[in-house]
Motif scaffolding. Structure first.
Motif, PDB file in Angstrom:
ATOM      1  N   ILE A 205       2.444   1.733  -9.527  1.00  0.00           N
ATOM      2  CA  ILE A 205       1.325   1.140  -9.286  1.00  0.00           C
ATOM      3  C   ILE A 205       0.687   2.138  -8.615  1.00  0.00           C
ATOM      4  N   SER A 206      -0.148   2.310  -7.827  1.00  0.00           N
ATOM      5  CA  SER A 206      -1.293   2.987  -7.195  1.00  0.00           C
ATOM      6  C   SER A 206      -2.652   2.011  -6.913  1.00  0.00           C
ATOM      7  N   ILE A 207      -2.563   1.756  -5.216  1.00  0.00           N
ATOM      8  CA  ILE A 207      -3.889   1.366  -4.606  1.00  0.00           C
ATOM      9  C   ILE A 207      -4.660   2.667  -4.076  1.00  0.00           C
ATOM     10  N   ASP A 208      -5.512   2.364  -4.305  1.00  0.00           N
ATOM     11  CA  ASP A 208      -6.462   3.175  -3.716  1.00  0.00           C
ATOM     12  C   ASP A 208      -7.970   2.801  -3.460  1.00  0.00           C
ATOM     13  N   TRP A 209      -8.232   3.342  -2.035  1.00  0.00           N
ATOM     14  CA  TRP A 209      -8.702   3.989  -1.173  1.00  0.00           C
ATOM     15  C   TRP A 209      -7.842   3.584   0.168  1.00  0.00           C
ATOM     16  N   PHE A 210      -8.204   3.427   1.232  1.00  0.00           N
ATOM     17  CA  PHE A 210      -7.631   2.655   2.535  1.00  0.00           C
ATOM     18  C   PHE A 210      -8.601   3.984   3.411  1.00  0.00           C
TER      19      PHE A 210
ATOM     20  N   ALA B 166      -4.052  -0.060   5.310  1.00  0.00           N
ATOM     21  CA  ALA B 166      -3.217   0.146   4.215  1.00  0.00           C
ATOM     22  C   ALA B 166      -1.352  -0.225   5.236  1.00  0.00           C
ATOM     23  N   TYR B 167      -1.139  -0.073   5.654  1.00  0.00           N
ATOM     24  CA  TYR B 167      -0.274  -1.250   6.707  1.00  0.00           C
ATOM     25  C   TYR B 167      -0.139  -2.416   6.698  1.00  0.00           C
ATOM     26  N   LYS B 168      -1.239  -3.068   6.628  1.00  0.00           N
ATOM     27  CA  LYS B 168      -1.116  -4.210   6.947  1.00  0.00           C
ATOM     28  C   LYS B 168      -1.320  -4.693   5.242  1.00  0.00           C
ATOM     29  N   ILE B 169      -1.572  -3.973   4.114  1.00  0.00           N
ATOM     30  CA  ILE B 169      -1.079  -4.522   2.637  1.00  0.00           C
ATOM     31  C   ILE B 169       0.005  -4.481   2.129  1.00  0.00           C
ATOM     32  N   LYS B 170       0.493  -3.147   2.826  1.00  0.00           N
ATOM     33  CA  LYS B 170       1.403  -3.179   2.845  1.00  0.00           C
ATOM     34  C   LYS B 170       2.338  -4.128   2.828  1.00  0.00           C
ATOM     35  N   LYS B 171       2.798  -4.457   4.269  1.00  0.00           N
ATOM     36  CA  LYS B 171       3.649  -6.140   4.924  1.00  0.00           C
ATOM     37  C   LYS B 171       3.105  -7.112   3.935  1.00  0.00           C
ATOM     38  N   ASN B 172       1.878  -7.593   3.298  1.00  0.00           N
ATOM     39  CA  ASN B 172       1.552  -8.739   2.149  1.00  0.00           C
ATOM     40  C   ASN B 172       2.504  -8.113   1.484  1.00  0.00           C
ATOM     41  N   LEU B 173       2.584  -6.889   0.990  1.00  0.00           N
ATOM     42  CA  LEU B 173       2.702  -7.167  -0.388  1.00  0.00           C
ATOM     43  C   LEU B 173       4.238  -6.532  -0.800  1.00  0.00           C
ATOM     44  N   GLU B 174       4.845  -6.049   0.203  1.00  0.00           N
ATOM     45  CA  GLU B 174       6.920  -5.810  -0.101  1.00  0.00           C
ATOM     46  C   GLU B 174       7.336  -7.649   0.288  1.00  0.00           C
TER      47      GLU B 174
ATOM     48  N   PRO C  80      -5.054 -11.706  -4.535  1.00  0.00           N
ATOM     49  CA  PRO C  80      -5.520 -11.873  -3.112  1.00  0.00           C
ATOM     50  C   PRO C  80      -5.258 -11.069  -1.689  1.00  0.00           C
ATOM     51  N   HIS C  81      -4.691 -10.205  -2.351  1.00  0.00           N
ATOM     52  CA  HIS C  81      -3.685  -9.323  -1.079  1.00  0.00           C
ATOM     53  C   HIS C  81      -5.236  -7.779  -0.950  1.00  0.00           C
ATOM     54  N   ILE C  82      -4.932  -7.880  -2.128  1.00  0.00           N
ATOM     55  CA  ILE C  82      -6.120  -6.795  -2.216  1.00  0.00           C
ATOM     56  C   ILE C  82      -7.249  -6.482  -1.846  1.00  0.00           C
ATOM     57  N   PRO C  83      -7.381  -5.700  -1.200  1.00  0.00           N
ATOM     58  CA  PRO C  83      -8.998  -5.786  -1.185  1.00  0.00           C
ATOM     59  C   PRO C  83      -9.949  -5.204  -2.217  1.00  0.00           C
ATOM     60  N   GLU C  84     -11.091  -6.070  -2.249  1.00  0.00           N
ATOM     61  CA  GLU C  84     -12.106  -5.922  -3.889  1.00  0.00           C
ATOM     62  C   GLU C  84     -12.567  -4.275  -4.040  1.00  0.00           C
ATOM     63  N   ASN C  85     -12.651  -3.430  -2.612  1.00  0.00           N
ATOM     64  CA  ASN C  85     -12.917  -2.269  -3.357  1.00  0.00           C
ATOM     65  C   ASN C  85     -11.794  -1.087  -2.916  1.00  0.00           C
TER      66      ASN C  85
END
Length: 752
Positions: free
Chosen positions: A713-718, A724-732, A694-699
């Motif tokens: 795991i790697s999540i591309d691209w921002f 990218a920093y916003k998603i980082k804070k949600n995943l940690e 739910p925290h990872i954008p569809e694209n």
């Protein structure tokens, strides 16, 4: 005195202020600007310029896989010693770099005469790459060259080297000293009423010097239809002028570059260099002989290794008395240099067979002979071996040597058809005998023979029909493209398997390998509703047969595209112009060229929404364009489809047929910094992946690599650091570990 000093000081001060003002006005070139420039130079294959920047970064980060990849590829093209580039590409291949690293590894191994390793890497790249990508790299052609090299180096005769001189590429013909020739060598092909752009940039020719004879001059110019170099001839007329250029024909010329022609003084033996036929890499030297009876050239024969090599070997000139030969090669020298060799015309050395790798490398260097002939012969070569003429015609079990597919298949088809017809005559005779048989034993024996013959006839006729079918496909393909395609597939085809499965007791039917047959996509016959004009769609796509594009109305190139979002379907990327008939009447068609290369991309349709394009795409694929896909343009600039969806559909404000001021894509505008998130979890915690979704954008694209008990795991691209920093804070908090942000340049992932 003081006044003079003050005047001089004022002048110096003024100059200093002026220089500071100028330097302040010039924008400072950043490290990122250098990277963008080097990246564009690399994509445009200007490896000399690109190497400077990437080598500088390599010296700072010698173990970084990306810089090993870039410098390794550059070295492959600017340094003929492939060892350094090979070492760097090996290191790069163990990490996350573009998949084409295996293609370049294959090329590096090939140039190092390690042909088995080259094939392994080519096949590995073939597995990883899409068909579109493999076609862009002309992969099958490179595989063919490696297979040819294996065959040509299996048995060869080492020539006797008289001299070996290093010369610059623009002066190498100065080393050709053949006093008996009544003419001169030239590095420039004469115009002969040709367009200036049609002449070859790098060529050589022999120009006769006797105006009283109607000499024929052979030279190289560009084939305007295909874009490659072909060999032409002109005859001197009685008034001293030259006739219009005449192409020497498809027996000599191929869809690849054919160059450096030389007609022997005997008037019938012709030598030339070609990147087609069955080359082992770069230009190879070939020989063909004119038949005065048939009025045509014989099938070109490869001169063979070690005169030919994985590098460019060309301009083979024997002396009229046939005592010596000159030829030139780019092996073991810098990009702007070449070696000119003088060798003995007659070669009495014994053929070498199964030579050790180190000896093969030494023979490839063509060092000057200092010992008597035969002194270095190995004891294992005492057996009788084929002559040089036989060597160049040898074919291994897999038929590595590239043959003329059409003739080969037609001959095979005729052989199997003849065999089937012969067995039909035999079976008629057996049936007559069966009607006259006196005993049950004779009848049973004849019945079994007839049954076996019927089985054999069915199998043989089936193969003949398949072969004839392929011959017809080649005829249709050649009629459509007006070119001859040369491709070899090493894997066994269904047709080969059919031949292999013929009844073993039919001894006369041989298991002939057909691995050199052409690879063809099935020709799709037009349905009745495809004939004529279909109802024109509101999406600006329809099919018209015959095509509206022809010689008088060519496919538009770099035309101005409509403003706003427009979706199109990319049909393919090619290095030469395509015949409009190849596109089955698709309308509209447009071609976009890539700056700095000869790459031409063809598109069809103009769609205002992605949904409209998706409706047409299956029809395009059913017409044989299996690799076609949808692309998006925003006011003439290529953008990702996801970005086009976000921007929304905009109605074009200009006519799609407006050709004022052609727009060529500026790739430098598309290059930007992108960001990716990287972290690792234990395989036992894989349930966390569902919590992260739910925290990872569809694209965004999520990649997972499992090594032991760890999932990387790697999540591309921002497109921005903040995103990218916003998603980082949600995943940690979910993974309970630090999530790293990595900055990259372009999709090739050059680290920043």
């Amino acid at each position: 005195m003081v006044q003079r000093f003050l005047n001089e000081f004022s002048c110096v001060l003024a100059l200093l202020l002026l220089s500071l003002t100028i330097s302040a006005q010039e924008p400072k070139k950043t490290e990122f600007d250098e990277l963008k420039q080097a990246h564009l130079e690399f994509k445009n294959k200007d490896f000399n310029k690109a190497y400077g920047y990437f080598q500088k970064m390599y010296e700072q980060y010698p173990k970084d896989p990306t810089y090993n990849y870039y410098t390794g590829v550059c070295l492959l093209f600017i340094d003929k010693n492939s060892e350094k580039g090979l070492k760097r590409l090996r290191l790069a291949a163990t990490n996350d770099v573009p998949d084409d690293v295996y293609f370049y590894l294959g090329l590096a191994y090939h140039n190092s005469y390690l042909f088995d390793d080259a094939l392994k890497n080519y096949y590995w790249f073939e597995k990883k790459a899409s068909k579109k990508k493999a076609n862009e790299y002309d992969l099958q052609n490179y595989i063919n060259k490696t297979l040819n090299a294996k065959s040509l180096t299996a048995v060869y005769v080492n020539p006797t080297i008289i001299t070996k001189e290093l010369a610059s590429k623009n002066k190498f013909v100065n080393q050709y000293e053949v006093p008996a020739l009544d003419g001169k060598f030239s590095l420039k092909a004469p115009s002969f009423n040709n367009h200036p752009d049609s002449t070859a940039k790098f060529t050589a020719m022999y120009m006769p010097n006797n105006p009283e004879r109607n000499e024929i001059v052979y030279y190289t110019i560009r084939n305007e239809k295909r874009g490659d170099l072909d060999i032409y001839k002109s005859t001197r007329k009685a008034d001293g002028t030259w006739s219009e250029p005449e192409n020497v024909g498809d027996i000599i010329n191929t869809p690849y570059d054919d160059n450096f022609p030389y007609l022997h003084s005997d008037g019938s033996t012709f030598y030339f260099a070609s990147k087609g036929h069955y080359s082992m890499g770069g230009y190879d030297i070939y020989k063909t002989v004119w038949s005065w009876e048939k009025k045509q050239w014989s099938k070109p024969e490869n001169i063979g290794f070690p005169i030919n090599s994985p590098f460019d070997d060309f301009f083979f000139v024997p002396s009229p008395d046939e005592k010596f030969i000159y030829f030139t090669s780019t092996r073991d020298c810098s990009v702007d240099e070449s070696y000119v060799f003088k060798i003995n015309f007659t070669n009495d050395n014994s053929p070498l067979n199964q030579v050790a790798y180190n000896d093969l490398i030494n023979h490839a260097k063509l060092t000057i002979s200092t010992t008597e002939k035969g002194e270095n012969k190995s004891e294992k070569n005492n057996k009788s071996k084929p002559t040089q003429n036989e060597i160049v015609k040898l074919e291994s079990k897999e038929n590595f040597i590239l043959k003329n597919e059409y003739d080969s298949l037609l001959n095979e088809a005729m052989k199997y058809q003849l065999k089937a017809d012969s067995m039909k005559w035999v079976i008629d005779s057996k049936r007559s005998q069966l009607s006259e048989a006196q005993t049950n034993e004779q009848q049973q024996k004849l019945s079994k023979e007839i049954l076996q013959l019927e089985t054999n006839i069915y199998s043989t006729q089936k193969i003949a029909d398949q072969l004839y079918g392929r011959v017809r496909e080649i005829e249709q393909l050649n009629l459509a493209s007006k070119t001859t395609r040369y491709e070899v597939k090493p894997e066994k085809t269904d047709l080969e398997q059919s031949i292999k499965n013929l009844p073993k007791n039919n001894a006369e039917i041989k298991n002939n390998s057909l691995s050199d047959s052409i690879i063809l996509k099935p020709i799709i016959q037009p349905k009745e509703d495809d004939l004529g004009i279909e109802e024109k769609s509101t999406t600006d796509f329809y099919i018209k047969t015959p095509s509206i594009y022809n010689a008088k109305n060519p496919i538009p190139t770099n035309e101005r595209l409509p403003k706003g979002i427009v979706y199109m379907i990319q049909l393919g990327a090619f290095t030469a112009s395509k015949n409009p008939e190849s596109f089955h009447g698709f309308t509209p068609i447009t071609c976009i060229t890539k700056q700095g290369t000869n790459l031409r991309k063809y598109y069809t349709g103009r769609f205002l929404t992605l949904k409209d394009a998706e409706k047409v795409l299956p029809k395009i694929k059913n017409k044989g364009f299996k690799d076609a896909y949808i692309v998006a343009f925003n006011s003439g600039k290529l953008i990702p489809v996801n970005d086009a969806i976000k921007l929304g559909s905009r109605k074009p404000t200009e006519s799609s047929t407006n050709k004022v001021q052609p727009v060529i894509q500026d790739e430098s505008q598309e290059l930007s910094i992108q960001y990716a998130l990287k972290f690792e979890i234990n395989s036992q915690d894989s349930v966390l992946l569902d919590k992260m979704k739910p925290h990872i954008p569809e694209n965004a694209k999520t990649n997972q690599v499992v090594k032991g008990n760890i999932i990387f795991i790697s999540i591309d691209w921002f497109t921005s650091f903040d995103e990218a920093y916003k998603i980082k804070k949600n995943l940690e908090p979910i993974v309970n570990k630090e999530v790293e942000i990595h900055a990259f340049f372009d999709e090739i992932k050059i680290p920043l």
